[in-house]
Design a protein around this motif. Structure first.
Motif, PDB file in Angstrom:
ATOM      1  N   MET A   1       0.862  -1.321   0.047  1.00  0.00           N
ATOM      2  CA  MET A   1       0.050  -0.020  -0.037  1.00  0.00           C
ATOM      3  C   MET A   1       0.689   1.296  -0.110  1.00  0.00           C
ATOM      4  SD  MET A   1      -2.818   1.090   2.818  1.00  0.00           S
ATOM      5  CE  MET A   1      -4.080   0.162   2.191  1.00  0.00           C
ATOM      6  N   GLU A   5      -3.159   5.244  -1.732  1.00  0.00           N
ATOM      7  CA  GLU A   5      -4.038   4.203  -1.329  1.00  0.00           C
ATOM      8  C   GLU A   5      -4.317   4.244   0.246  1.00  0.00           C
ATOM      9  OE1 GLU A   5      -2.435   0.751  -4.577  1.00  0.00           O
ATOM     10  OE2 GLU A   5      -1.348   0.745  -2.413  1.00  0.00           O
ATOM     11  N   SER A   9      -7.901   4.716   2.013  1.00  0.00           N
ATOM     12  CA  SER A   9      -8.634   4.015   3.058  1.00  0.00           C
ATOM     13  C   SER A   9      -8.898   4.762   3.963  1.00  0.00           C
ATOM     14  CB  SER A   9      -7.540   2.881   3.196  1.00  0.00           C
ATOM     15  OG  SER A   9      -8.014   1.964   4.328  1.00  0.00           O
TER      16      SER A   9
END
Length: 94
Positions: A1, A5, A9
């Motif tokens: 990640m 990202e 999230s």
């Protein structure tokens, strides 16, 4: 990640806009960095502890020439995971 990202999230979980989540992540990183630079630590119960570790000066060798060289003493950042984080990761690996 990667960072993008991670921000996506955080935004998804928290309901924040991506720009707000990015600001929050930047503020967290800046705060931890400043505290470690002062020699302090940041403890997040269940997640882990960000701290510094002192590495003494040593003597090494230049890989190309083989000549001895001094490696200066320095403080390095360390992360020690908390019990909840360790348990969560261990359950995923089973």
């Amino acid at each position: 990640m990667n960072r993008v990202e991670l921000v996506a999230s955080i935004a998804s979980i928290s309901g924040l806009k991506k720009t707000e989540a990015d600001k929050a992540l930047s503020a967290f990183i800046e705060t931890v960095t400043k505290e470690l630079a002062k020699g302090g630590d940041v403890r997040l119960v269940g997640f882990g502890t960000f701290a510094t570790s002192h590495r003494n000066a040593t003597e090494g060798r230049n890989m190309r020439t083989g000549e001895p060289m001094k490696i200066p003493a320095r403080d390095l950042p360390k992360f020690k995971p908390g019990k909840q984080l360790k348990d969560a990761v261990a359950k995923i690996k089973k």
